[in-house]
Enzyme design. Structure first.
Site, PDB file in Angstrom:
ATOM      1  N   GLU A   1       6.163 -34.815 -40.674  1.00 51.00           N
ATOM      2  CA  GLU A   1       7.326 -35.617 -41.073  1.00 51.00           C
ATOM      3  C   GLU A   1       6.901 -37.007 -41.518  1.00 51.00           C
ATOM      4  O   GLU A   1       7.671 -37.960 -41.478  1.00 51.00           O
ATOM      5  CB  GLU A   1       8.328 -35.723 -39.914  1.00 51.00           C
ATOM      6  CG  GLU A   1       7.842 -36.487 -38.705  1.00 51.00           C
ATOM      7  CD  GLU A   1       7.193 -35.599 -37.658  1.00 51.00           C
ATOM      8  OE1 GLU A   1       7.167 -36.007 -36.485  1.00 51.00           O
ATOM      9  OE2 GLU A   1       6.716 -34.504 -37.995  1.00 51.00           O
TER      10      GLU A   1
ATOM     11  N   ASP B   1       7.733 -42.625 -41.281  1.00 48.85           N
ATOM     12  CA  ASP B   1       7.860 -41.462 -40.401  1.00 48.85           C
ATOM     13  C   ASP B   1       9.336 -41.270 -40.063  1.00 48.85           C
ATOM     14  O   ASP B   1      10.060 -42.232 -39.772  1.00 48.85           O
ATOM     15  CB  ASP B   1       7.048 -41.687 -39.118  1.00 48.85           C
ATOM     16  CG  ASP B   1       7.017 -40.453 -38.234  1.00 48.85           C
ATOM     17  OD1 ASP B   1       6.096 -39.645 -38.398  1.00 48.85           O
ATOM     18  OD2 ASP B   1       7.916 -40.315 -37.377  1.00 48.85           O
ATOM     19  N   ILE B   2       9.807 -40.003 -40.110  1.00 45.14           N
ATOM     20  CA  ILE B   2      11.213 -39.719 -39.818  1.00 45.14           C
ATOM     21  C   ILE B   2      11.451 -39.868 -38.311  1.00 45.14           C
ATOM     22  O   ILE B   2      10.741 -39.283 -37.498  1.00 45.14           O
ATOM     23  CB  ILE B   2      11.584 -38.299 -40.269  1.00 45.14           C
ATOM     24  CG1 ILE B   2      11.261 -38.113 -41.752  1.00 45.14           C
ATOM     25  CG2 ILE B   2      13.066 -38.020 -40.015  1.00 45.14           C
ATOM     26  CD1 ILE B   2      11.450 -36.687 -42.245  1.00 45.14           C
TER      27      ILE B   2
END
Length: 333
Positions: free
Chosen positions: A253, A210-211
């Site tokens: 994301e 996950d960003i």
């Protein structure tokens, strides 16, 4: 003395000759008409064969001699029909190397079933183009016992159809923004990999990433720049992962990877390399450079994992633990 007049046959009169001459003339006219009709039929057949886009062919099975090939062969294959009639291997040599075994084995099935109607394979034309063919084959059922077995067929160019099918498949399975697998396709493939690993007793790793602070990227630099971040992270993922690994975008994301045959130590190395690769990416907006990081959760297949969902849940929990511990790291769960 009595003089006998020699017997002399009287010349045929017009009345005698007229029926015979008329019959001959009628016969000649009838024969000429038949010839003309045959010629017309041959011309019609020839024009029909020229206009047909499919390649019609006939082969003597025992000798592999090509008995006939229609004019469409030269248009579809871009090769001389004369060369094919002289050597049947011309057709075989045109088949794409990856499809050659299938094309040959499926042709042999004609002898078992009498017909094969679902053959699809690629050829390489003389100028290097790749084309798809749908080739339906049949045994000539009119052959008498002891006569040669003649296999006849019709090969149709289905390149456009195949390209459309591939494009529809790509649209159905690919995330439009990042060109990675979309969520549905990713989990379909992941489940197949999970079942295969369980059946073979092979290792398997599930990586979830996950960003970090992606909302701030969108708020600060705009969604267009956020989309660029997503695209480049997807490129990095595809570049770092091994051949045969699965990679996809499964959320806004959030990305995921499945690593078949990857032992825990190697899976951790892959995740760490991916994290470093992404951290080194540089983005620029209005003269200002910025970087992004990712938090990753890693789960390796164990005997307790009866379904992919359990493996995914452990990776998800590990990813949130990485967030809690300060982000920009890998946590194995």
């Amino acid at each position: 003395m009595v003089h006998e007049t020699p017997y002399v046959t009287a010349p045929p009169t017009v009345e005698h000759t007229r029926p015979a001459a008329a019959a001959t003339l009628l016969a000649l006219m009838h024969a000429q008409g038949e010839v003309e009709r045959l010629s017309e039929r041959e011309q019609l057949l020839s024009s029909l064969l020229v206009s047909v886009n499919a390649v019609l062919w006939a082969v003597d099975w025992e000798s592999r001699r090509v008995l006939y090939v229609s004019p469409a062969y030269e248009r579809v294959f871009g090769r001389s029909a004369g060369l094919l009639l002289a050597d049947h291997r011309e057709w075989r040599n045109s088949i794409h190397p990856e499809d050659l075994d299938y094309a040959e084995h499926s042709l042999h099935r004609v002898l078992e079933h009498g017909a094969v109607e679902d053959r699809e394979y690629r050829i390489i034309t003389a100028d290097g183009q790749i084309r798809w063919l749908s080739d339906k084959c049949y045994i000539n059922q009119q052959a008498e016992p002891g006569e040669p077995v003649i296999v006849v067929g019709m090969a149709e160019d289905i390149t456009e159809k195949k390209q459309l099918e591939l494009e529809l498949h790509r649209l159905a399975t690919t995330d439009a923004l990042t060109q990675s697998s979309n969520r549905r396709h990713f989990f379909e493939c992941a489940n197949q990999a999970f079942d295969s690993a369980c059946a073979q007793g092979a290792p398997l790793a599930f990586l979830l990433l996950d960003i970090d602070d992606f909302k701030e990227v969108n708020d600060t630099y705009g969604h267009l720049e956020g989309d660029q971040v997503l695209r480049r992270i997807a490129e990095s993922g595809r570049g770092v992962l091994r051949r045969g690994d699965l990679f996809g975008r499964i959320g806004g994301e959030e990305f995921a990877a499945v690593l078949p045959g990857c032992a825990p130590e190697m899976a951790l190395q892959v995740a760490e390399r991916l994290g470093k690769e992404i951290q080194q990416l540089t983005f620029s907006y209005d003269g200002q450079d910025f970087n992004v990081t990712i938090s990753q959760g890693l789960a390796n297949l164990s005997e307790q994992d009866s379904t992919l969902d359990s493996l995914f849940a452990r990776a998800d929990a590990a990813m949130y633990e990485a967030k809690r511990l300060g982000k920009n790291r890998v946590v194995a769960g």
